[in-house]
Design an enzyme around this catalytic site. Sequence first.
Site, mmCIF file in Angstrom:
data_model
loop_
_atom_site.group_PDB
_atom_site.id
_atom_site.type_symbol
_atom_site.label_atom_id
_atom_site.label_comp_id
_atom_site.label_asym_id
_atom_site.label_seq_id
_atom_site.Cartn_x
_atom_site.Cartn_y
_atom_site.Cartn_z
ATOM 1 N N ASP A 17 -15.720 12.901 -51.901
ATOM 2 C CA ASP A 17 -16.435 13.942 -50.994
ATOM 3 C C ASP A 17 -17.297 14.729 -51.587
ATOM 4 O O ASP A 17 -17.515 15.974 -51.441
ATOM 5 C CB ASP A 17 -15.632 14.301 -49.487
ATOM 6 C CG ASP A 17 -15.472 13.386 -48.744
ATOM 7 O OD1 ASP A 17 -15.526 12.311 -48.686
ATOM 8 O OD2 ASP A 17 -14.964 13.872 -47.100
ATOM 9 N N ASP A 55 -18.186 12.099 -46.781
ATOM 10 C CA ASP A 55 -17.837 12.554 -44.563
ATOM 11 C C ASP A 55 -19.112 12.202 -44.517
ATOM 12 O O ASP A 55 -20.343 12.275 -44.980
ATOM 13 C CB ASP A 55 -17.700 13.909 -45.432
ATOM 14 C CG ASP A 55 -16.085 14.603 -44.168
ATOM 15 O OD1 ASP A 55 -15.463 13.487 -43.996
ATOM 16 O OD2 ASP A 55 -16.759 15.678 -43.882
ATOM 17 N N HIS A 57 -20.560 11.899 -40.848
ATOM 18 C CA HIS A 57 -19.785 12.594 -38.784
ATOM 19 C C HIS A 57 -21.296 12.084 -37.966
ATOM 20 O O HIS A 57 -22.240 12.370 -38.344
ATOM 21 C CB HIS A 57 -20.004 13.841 -38.525
ATOM 22 C CG HIS A 57 -18.514 13.915 -39.581
ATOM 23 N ND1 HIS A 57 -16.966 13.498 -39.636
ATOM 24 C CD2 HIS A 57 -18.003 15.195 -40.317
ATOM 25 C CE1 HIS A 57 -16.685 13.958 -40.049
ATOM 26 N NE2 HIS A 57 -16.780 15.715 -40.608
ATOM 27 N N HIS A 61 -19.843 15.794 -33.128
ATOM 28 C CA HIS A 61 -19.158 15.718 -33.643
ATOM 29 C C HIS A 61 -17.825 16.165 -33.140
ATOM 30 O O HIS A 61 -17.408 17.674 -33.190
ATOM 31 C CB HIS A 61 -18.218 15.826 -35.517
ATOM 32 C CG HIS A 61 -17.361 14.460 -35.375
ATOM 33 N ND1 HIS A 61 -15.531 14.789 -36.472
ATOM 34 C CD2 HIS A 61 -16.842 13.229 -35.814
ATOM 35 C CE1 HIS A 61 -14.987 14.047 -36.483
ATOM 36 N NE2 HIS A 61 -15.638 13.228 -36.575
ATOM 37 N N HIS A 90 -20.837 19.567 -40.077
ATOM 38 C CA HIS A 90 -21.114 19.150 -41.710
ATOM 39 C C HIS A 90 -21.585 17.725 -41.660
ATOM 40 O O HIS A 90 -20.741 17.063 -41.537
ATOM 41 C CB HIS A 90 -19.661 19.951 -42.545
ATOM 42 C CG HIS A 90 -18.878 19.055 -41.837
ATOM 43 N ND1 HIS A 90 -18.131 19.751 -40.650
ATOM 44 C CD2 HIS A 90 -18.014 17.914 -42.575
ATOM 45 C CE1 HIS A 90 -17.297 18.719 -40.983
ATOM 46 N NE2 HIS A 90 -17.136 17.848 -42.082
ATOM 47 N N LYS A 115 -16.567 7.612 -44.263
ATOM 48 C CA LYS A 115 -15.602 7.714 -43.246
ATOM 49 C C LYS A 115 -15.954 8.769 -41.965
ATOM 50 O O LYS A 115 -16.538 9.876 -42.173
ATOM 51 C CB LYS A 115 -14.302 8.346 -43.803
ATOM 52 C CG LYS A 115 -14.676 9.344 -44.836
ATOM 53 C CD LYS A 115 -12.544 10.076 -45.261
ATOM 54 C CE LYS A 115 -13.297 11.020 -46.357
ATOM 55 N NZ LYS A 115 -13.785 12.372 -45.561
ATOM 56 N N CYS A 160 -9.415 16.442 -47.990
ATOM 57 C CA CYS A 160 -9.630 15.602 -48.482
ATOM 58 C C CYS A 160 -8.972 14.601 -49.562
ATOM 59 O O CYS A 160 -8.389 13.611 -49.554
ATOM 60 C CB CYS A 160 -11.187 14.648 -48.041
ATOM 61 S SG CYS A 160 -11.677 15.264 -46.402
#
Length: 212
Positions: A17, A55, A57, A61, A90, A115, A160
């Site tokens: 990330d 990351d 999203h 989310h 984010h 993810k 993470c």
Amino acid sequence: MAGKLAIGSRDVLFVVDIQNDFCPDGRLAVPRGDEVVPLVNRLAGRFKHVALTQDWHPAGHQSFASSHPGRKPYETIEVAYGPQILWPDHCVQGTPGAELRWDLQIPHAELVLRKGYHREIDSYSAFYENDRKTFTGLGGYLRERGLNRVFVAGLAFDFCVRYSAEDAKHEGFDVVVIEDACRGIDINGSVAATRRVLAELGVGCALVEAVG
Ligand code: VGL
Ligand code: ZN
């Protein structure tokens, strides 16, 4: 520290990330997150196999405080799979904040694993989402490729990086966290808790200069 940890063809470096939103001026800035970039670039050059995580999203989310009227970032709520910390918006898919940091230079990386793309489930770990039931496919990927030891660096140390390292261990891989190539968010003692849990699980800890 005695000797170096020699890197072999069955080792993989996870770069977790390292995205604009987790660096200073980003929407979920990890303090001094950008400092890890030159270290990670240098470290990655010593590995044949590198996997990046991102990351990723959808807007709205469930982990975003803005999706819960009256809630603020860093509060915790209960969702179907248990407690969930609420974050500022984010790493929204397709936005500049979700892009990998511009100065990350790892052209030989073999995998970019995204993810957190299920609206109702957050995913700190690169292996299982936060419901602990939904798999990302990474365990199968590593096994099919014969990779058996995982080194982890990146952001954030206490989210993470932590959960990816824990789950790598649960999946039967050897795991080493490169601590100086990580930075943490540190919410309610989460950095100290991470150090404790990783030590209990037998996850190794090393510094960049001791690897390779
Ligand atoms: C992360 C909080 C929310 C991380 C991702 O990369 O550590 N933390 N989403
Ligand atoms: Zn996230």
